[in-house]
Design a protein around this motif. Structure first.
Motif, PDB file in Angstrom:
ATOM      1  N   SER A  38       0.806  -1.220   0.000  1.00 23.61           N
ATOM      2  CA  SER A  38       0.000   0.000   0.000  1.00 23.61           C
ATOM      3  C   SER A  38       0.839   1.271   0.000  1.00 23.61           C
ATOM      4  CB  SER A  38      -0.919   0.010   1.229  1.00 23.61           C
ATOM      5  OG  SER A  38      -0.147  -0.013   2.426  1.00 23.61           O
ATOM      6  N   LEU A  39       2.138   1.182   0.235  1.00 20.38           N
ATOM      7  CA  LEU A  39       2.978   2.382   0.291  1.00 20.38           C
ATOM      8  C   LEU A  39       3.050   3.107  -1.048  1.00 20.38           C
ATOM      9  CD1 LEU A  39       5.982   1.258   2.553  1.00 20.38           C
ATOM     10  CD2 LEU A  39       4.088   2.768   3.138  1.00 20.38           C
ATOM     11  N   GLU A  40       2.776   2.399  -2.138  1.00 18.19           N
ATOM     12  CA  GLU A  40       2.793   3.041  -3.447  1.00 18.19           C
ATOM     13  C   GLU A  40       1.647   4.049  -3.584  1.00 18.19           C
ATOM     14  OE1 GLU A  40       2.489   1.425  -7.972  1.00 18.19           O
ATOM     15  OE2 GLU A  40       4.124   0.627  -6.747  1.00 18.19           O
ATOM     16  N   LYS A  41       0.609   3.867  -2.767  1.00 20.87           N
ATOM     17  CA  LYS A  41      -0.528   4.784  -2.785  1.00 20.87           C
ATOM     18  C   LYS A  41      -0.417   5.855  -1.707  1.00 20.87           C
ATOM     19  CE  LYS A  41      -3.664   1.178  -4.485  1.00 20.87           C
ATOM     20  NZ  LYS A  41      -4.911   0.417  -4.227  1.00 20.87           N
ATOM     21  N   ASN A  42       0.607   5.774  -0.897  1.00 14.90           N
ATOM     22  CA  ASN A  42       0.827   6.771   0.140  1.00 14.90           C
ATOM     23  C   ASN A  42       1.334   8.061  -0.504  1.00 14.90           C
ATOM     24  OD1 ASN A  42       2.755   8.204   2.112  1.00 14.90           O
ATOM     25  ND2 ASN A  42       1.612   6.868   3.473  1.00 14.90           N
ATOM     26  N   SER A  43       0.647   9.166  -0.245  1.00 14.70           N
ATOM     27  CA  SER A  43       0.967  10.408  -0.961  1.00 14.70           C
ATOM     28  C   SER A  43       2.385  10.897  -0.676  1.00 14.70           C
ATOM     29  CB  SER A  43      -0.047  11.499  -0.591  1.00 14.70           C
ATOM     30  OG  SER A  43       0.019  11.801   0.793  1.00 14.70           O
ATOM     31  N   ILE A  44       2.832  10.810   0.584  1.00  9.07           N
ATOM     32  CA  ILE A  44       4.169  11.314   0.926  1.00  9.07           C
ATOM     33  C   ILE A  44       5.255  10.452   0.293  1.00  9.07           C
ATOM     34  CG2 ILE A  44       5.784  11.616   2.837  1.00  9.07           C
ATOM     35  CD1 ILE A  44       3.618  12.757   4.493  1.00  9.07           C
ATOM     36  N   VAL A  45       5.115   9.131   0.390  1.00  7.41           N
ATOM     37  CA  VAL A  45       6.105   8.231  -0.215  1.00  7.41           C
ATOM     38  C   VAL A  45       6.101   8.395  -1.729  1.00  7.41           C
ATOM     39  CG1 VAL A  45       6.830   5.836  -0.481  1.00  7.41           C
ATOM     40  CG2 VAL A  45       5.825   6.591   1.676  1.00  7.41           C
ATOM     41  N   ALA A  46       4.915   8.480  -2.316  1.00  5.04           N
ATOM     42  CA  ALA A  46       4.798   8.595  -3.773  1.00  5.04           C
ATOM     43  C   ALA A  46       5.394   9.905  -4.285  1.00  5.04           C
ATOM     44  CB  ALA A  46       3.338   8.478  -4.179  1.00  5.04           C
ATOM     45  N   LYS A  47       5.136  11.016  -3.590  1.00  5.89           N
ATOM     46  CA  LYS A  47       5.694  12.310  -4.014  1.00  5.89           C
ATOM     47  C   LYS A  47       7.216  12.303  -3.929  1.00  5.89           C
ATOM     48  CE  LYS A  47       1.714  15.177  -2.689  1.00  5.89           C
ATOM     49  NZ  LYS A  47       1.221  16.203  -1.729  1.00  5.89           N
ATOM     50  N   SER A  48       7.735  11.687  -2.881  1.00  3.56           N
ATOM     51  CA  SER A  48       9.187  11.602  -2.737  1.00  3.56           C
ATOM     52  C   SER A  48       9.803  10.833  -3.902  1.00  3.56           C
ATOM     53  CB  SER A  48       9.546  10.943  -1.402  1.00  3.56           C
ATOM     54  OG  SER A  48      10.934  10.834  -1.245  1.00  3.56           O
ATOM     55  N   THR A  49       9.159   9.741  -4.298  1.00  5.70           N
ATOM     56  CA  THR A  49       9.657   8.945  -5.422  1.00  5.70           C
ATOM     57  C   THR A  49       9.566   9.733  -6.722  1.00  5.70           C
ATOM     58  OG1 THR A  49       8.927   6.916  -4.312  1.00  5.70           O
ATOM     59  CG2 THR A  49       9.359   6.778  -6.676  1.00  5.70           C
ATOM     60  N   PHE A  50       8.447  10.413  -6.935  1.00  7.26           N
ATOM     61  CA  PHE A  50       8.233  11.195  -8.149  1.00  7.26           C
ATOM     62  C   PHE A  50       9.279  12.291  -8.294  1.00  7.26           C
ATOM     63  CE2 PHE A  50       6.348  14.502 -10.738  1.00  7.26           C
ATOM     64  CZ  PHE A  50       5.662  13.812 -11.724  1.00  7.26           C
ATOM     65  N   LEU A  51       9.675  12.916  -7.179  1.00  8.86           N
ATOM     66  CA  LEU A  51      10.623  14.027  -7.203  1.00  8.86           C
ATOM     67  C   LEU A  51      12.079  13.577  -7.231  1.00  8.86           C
ATOM     68  CD1 LEU A  51       8.794  16.351  -4.658  1.00  8.86           C
ATOM     69  CD2 LEU A  51       9.091  16.782  -7.108  1.00  8.86           C
ATOM     70  N   ASP A  52      12.311  12.278  -7.225  1.00  9.07           N
ATOM     71  CA  ASP A  52      13.674  11.754  -7.376  1.00  9.07           C
ATOM     72  C   ASP A  52      13.955  11.633  -8.868  1.00  9.07           C
ATOM     73  OD1 ASP A  52      16.032  10.237  -7.515  1.00  9.07           O
ATOM     74  OD2 ASP A  52      15.594   9.271  -5.598  1.00  9.07           O
ATOM     75  N   PRO A  53      14.854  12.449  -9.431  1.00 15.97           N
ATOM     76  CA  PRO A  53      15.079  12.456 -10.890  1.00 15.97           C
ATOM     77  C   PRO A  53      15.618  11.141 -11.431  1.00 15.97           C
ATOM     78  CG  PRO A  53      16.748  13.748  -9.760  1.00 15.97           C
ATOM     79  CD  PRO A  53      15.718  13.398  -8.733  1.00 15.97           C
ATOM     80  N   ARG A  54      16.031  10.238 -10.569  1.00 19.82           N
ATOM     81  CA  ARG A  54      16.470   8.917 -11.017  1.00 19.82           C
ATOM     82  C   ARG A  54      15.285   7.981 -11.243  1.00 19.82           C
ATOM     83  NH1 ARG A  54      20.086   7.849  -5.839  1.00 19.82           N
ATOM     84  NH2 ARG A  54      18.048   8.484  -5.012  1.00 19.82           N
ATOM     85  N   LEU A  55      14.143   8.314 -10.638  1.00 20.89           N
ATOM     86  CA  LEU A  55      13.008   7.393 -10.599  1.00 20.89           C
ATOM     87  C   LEU A  55      11.770   7.933 -11.328  1.00 20.89           C
ATOM     88  CD1 LEU A  55      13.378   6.524  -6.796  1.00 20.89           C
ATOM     89  CD2 LEU A  55      14.338   5.272  -8.737  1.00 20.89           C
ATOM     90  N   LYS A  56      11.329   9.123 -10.962  1.00 22.62           N
ATOM     91  CA  LYS A  56      10.142   9.765 -11.531  1.00 22.62           C
ATOM     92  C   LYS A  56       8.947   8.803 -11.511  1.00 22.62           C
ATOM     93  CE  LYS A  56      12.978  12.815 -14.413  1.00 22.62           C
ATOM     94  NZ  LYS A  56      13.274  13.310 -15.770  1.00 22.62           N
ATOM     95  N   LYS A  57       8.271   8.640 -12.673  1.00 26.75           N
ATOM     96  CA  LYS A  57       7.089   7.765 -12.734  1.00 26.75           C
ATOM     97  C   LYS A  57       7.454   6.314 -13.054  1.00 26.75           C
ATOM     98  CE  LYS A  57       3.362   9.431 -14.730  1.00 26.75           C
ATOM     99  NZ  LYS A  57       2.445  10.069 -15.717  1.00 26.75           N
ATOM    100  N   THR A  58       8.703   6.100 -13.460  1.00 25.19           N
ATOM    101  CA  THR A  58       9.124   4.760 -13.883  1.00 25.19           C
ATOM    102  C   THR A  58       9.169   3.781 -12.721  1.00 25.19           C
ATOM    103  OG1 THR A  58      10.518   5.867 -15.525  1.00 25.19           O
ATOM    104  CG2 THR A  58      10.897   3.521 -15.180  1.00 25.19           C
ATOM    105  N   ALA A  59       9.408   4.255 -11.515  1.00 24.29           N
ATOM    106  CA  ALA A  59       9.566   3.373 -10.359  1.00 24.29           C
ATOM    107  C   ALA A  59       8.257   2.754  -9.897  1.00 24.29           C
ATOM    108  CB  ALA A  59      10.198   4.146  -9.208  1.00 24.29           C
ATOM    109  N   PHE A  60       7.119   3.303 -10.300  1.00 18.81           N
ATOM    110  CA  PHE A  60       5.832   2.812  -9.819  1.00 18.81           C
ATOM    111  C   PHE A  60       5.462   1.493 -10.508  1.00 18.81           C
ATOM    112  CE2 PHE A  60       5.875   7.254  -8.803  1.00 18.81           C
ATOM    113  CZ  PHE A  60       5.158   7.367  -7.626  1.00 18.81           C
ATOM    114  N   GLY A  61       4.857   0.615  -9.731  1.00 17.00           N
ATOM    115  CA  GLY A  61       4.431  -0.672 -10.286  1.00 17.00           C
ATOM    116  C   GLY A  61       3.186  -0.559 -11.133  1.00 17.00           C
TER     117      GLY A  61
END
Length: 635
Positions: free
Chosen positions: A455-478
């Motif tokens: 469920s952490l992928e749907k957590n807004s804080i965790v998701a925003k942090s991942t999105f703002l990482d230029p190494r990951l962006k939207k690609t890291a999401f399952g």
């Protein structure tokens, strides 16, 4: 020269008599000063002492001969140039005949070689500072300054230095260094808008309860994770009392309004303190969740539990038997293998169980041979049991790697949670176990991870942090839906921030403007730029904040991904002016740690402090030492 004749003073090497026989001229450099001559060299020596002290050191004379001190220096110089025993004997004999014995023995030295009789204030302060650094870095007891061995050691290193007393150390030196670092950190925090907190509670050997708080923030494009407080909690550990202790620390550092989230374990009391009393967002420690997941899977595997019980019995035997340990060492030598010892696991940490099993697999042959030669030894593992632990260890290994990756303090970690969970599931799923226990462990772990961490992928804080990482962006999401939702959250927050900034700018502009009557001049009325200025203001009003936010996010996503081994904070440093609003947003979310390990590390180290050598250490001094240990780079 006959005995009793007076030797010519070496003062005359620096003076020349004039023709009038009553004055002399100084020959040192360009001095050329004329001095009166009264038949002795007293005033000549005084001139050398006052005007040319580097020429020669002249101490106060205690003999009748005013030149004897200079003669002695000349004698010393002559002796230092002796090359052979025979020459040395001749010179010593001639000198014994030439010079009458001095009334008092003296040692004369050249200027610059005179030893200090005491340290300067700067030298003493530097040594005191190094002493504080040693005590805090190595967790030495404050009483070390009273130990005979330490005092003897410091006397040999610097005879002029006297270590401070224990009282001076605890009442002045420690607090002074503490206050200096506190001032530096507060100055940094004053220029930061967003911080994150980790906290944990622990009990010392003297049964005192403490709470430790670490603060995480990005300053000058670098991530900082200092310990800011370790305070005693005397009351019962209710949510209200914990919240009171945390609130006092936050107010002391003036960061209450800057806290984005507080990371801790999932204890009911700490969650109640954060959510209900402090009204802050609580983020569960991911490492703690991983630990619970693995423990659940192991406890549901009866066959594996039985084998682990046998492993603990074997390790316990070798830990408590010197003869068994010696046998193991002998067989390792005979087999040409490195001398490795067994490792005991800890019931509260599943990864210690993995370490125990991996060591047993590594020393399988020598430990099997050693146990077969011992009279009294626990049952050895059977071939099937050896296969079982060899089958299960690779399934548990990825969990250890993920825990280690997320426990860092020098780089952003929350943004790594989503891709690491996906990587963990992929890795464990692709392992092909051969035993029934291995298959059961694999399936159970996959189910528990999906339930606890999916469920952490749907957590807004965790998701925003991942999105703002230029190494990951939207690609890291399952799931693509989760990535799209995160993009919407980012745009919404950007729009809100742009609106707030525009309102603030309008207020500043209104304040700065003063009502004045328009002055129409020929130049202003016929301005060639009036049409363009009006059109530009209309264009600016058309671009709404939400459109500006969407354009900024789209431009960010279209940039190529940063290499995974690069530091994402360096990317934002370079693109600070390109994406000013996104830059501010990453300061908020990339500073959040994924685990509460930074605060847990403190009480792991604090066990070295609160032992029998320091059972009288006051909570205040404990706080000072832990704080300074955490911030050694600022000392």
């Amino acid at each position: 020269m006959r005995p009793g004749n007076k030797q010519r003073s070496i003062v005359w090497e620096h003076f020349k008599k004039n023709s009038d026989k009553t004055t002399v001229t100084c020959q040192v450099g360009n001095c050329k000063k004329d001095l009166e001559f009264y038949g002795n060299t007293t005033n000549l020596k005084e001139h050398l002492k006052r005007k040319h002290p580097t020429i020669i050191a002249i101490p106060v004379s205690t003999t009748d001969d005013p030149d004897s001190d200079l003669q002695n220096i000349e004698t010393i110089d002559n002796l230092s140039n002796v090359q052979s025993p025979s020459t040395s004997t001749h010179i010593i004999q001639s000198q014994s005949l030439t010079f009458p014995p001095a009334k008092r023995s003296r040692q004369l030295k050249l200027v610059g070689s005179t030893k200090h009789t005491e340290l300067t204030i700067t030298e003493k302060n530097n040594i005191d500072k190094s002493l504080i650094k040693m005590i805090t870095a190595d967790y030495q007891p404050l009483s070390i300054v009273e130990n005979v061995g330490f005092l003897e050691y410091t006397k040999q290193l610097q005879p002029l230095y006297t270590p401070p007393s224990r009282k001076l150390l605890s009442t002045k030196l420690l607090p002074d260094q503490y206050n200096i670092i506190v001032s530096k950190l507060k100055s940094m925090l004053n220029n930061v808008n967003d911080v994150s907190i980790t906290t944990d509670m622990w009990t010392s050997d003297s049964t005192k309860s403490y709470i430790t708080v670490t603060c995480h923030f990005i300053y000058n494009d670098n991530l900082y994770s200092p310990v800011i407080a370790t305070r005693e909690v005397c009351e019962s550990h209710t949510g209200e009392n914990i919240a009171s202790a945390l609130s006092y620390i936050f107010n002391e550092w003036n960061i209450t309004h800057k806290i984005v989230t507080i990371v801790s374990d999932s204890g009911a009391n700490i969650k109640n303190a954060i959510n209900e009393h402090l009204k802050k967002y609580h983020h569960p420690c991911v490492a703690h969740t991983l630990n619970l997941s693995v423990n659940d899977a192991i406890n549901k595997n009866t066959e594996l539990l039985q084998v682990l019980k046998t492993c603990r019995a074997i390790v316990g035997h070798f830990k408590h038997s010197s003869s068994a340990t010696e046998k193991l060492r002998e067989f390792q030598k005979q087999m040409g293998l490195p001398e490795l010892k067994v490792k005991q696991d800890v019931s509260t940490r599943w990864n210690s169980c993995l370490i125990m099993v991996e060591r047993l697999i590594e020393i399988k042959n020598p430990i099997s041979a050693a146990m077969s030669s011992l009279r009294r030894a626990p049952n050895c593992l059977t071939a099937t049991e050896w296969d079982l632990i060899a089958d299960c260890a690779p399934i548990l290994k990825p969990f250890e790697h993920m825990t280690s990756e997320l426990s860092g303090e020098k780089y952003p970690t929350l943004s790594l949670v989503i891709p690491l969970i996906r990587g963990l599931q992929y890795t464990v799923k692709n392992i092909k176990p051969d035993t029934h226990a291995g298959i059961l462990l694999q399936n159970t772990l996959l189910d528990v991870v999906a339930r606890r961490l999916g469920s952490l992928e749907k957590n807004s804080i965790v998701a925003k942090s991942t999105f703002l990482d230029p190494r990951l962006k939207k690609t890291a999401f399952g799931l693509a839906d989760n990535a799209d939702n995160t993009e919407k959250w980012i745009i919404e927050e950007l729009t809100s921030n742009i609106n707030i900034n525009n309102d603030d700018e309008n207020i500043r502009n209104n304040i700065s403007e003063t009502p004045t009557s328009p002055i129409v001049t020929r130049e202003s009325s016929n301005s060639l730029w009036e049409h363009f200025d009006n059109k530009l203001s209309q264009v600016r009003s058309v671009i709404r904040p939400d459109i500006s936010a969407r354009l900024m996010v789209r431009q960010y996503l279209e940039l190529p991904h940063l290499q995974r081994g690069k530091n994402c904070l360096d990317f934002w440093k370079q693109h600070k002016n390109t994406f000013p609003e996104l830059y501010k947003l990453q300061l908020k979310y990339l500073c959040i740690p994924a685990t509460s390990v930074p605060s847990e590390r403190v009480f792991s180290k604090a066990g070295l402090l609160t032992n029998t050598r320091r059972n009288r250490l006051s909570p205040k001094n404990l706080d000072y030492i832990i704080f300074l240990n955490s911030n050694l780079n600022m000392l």
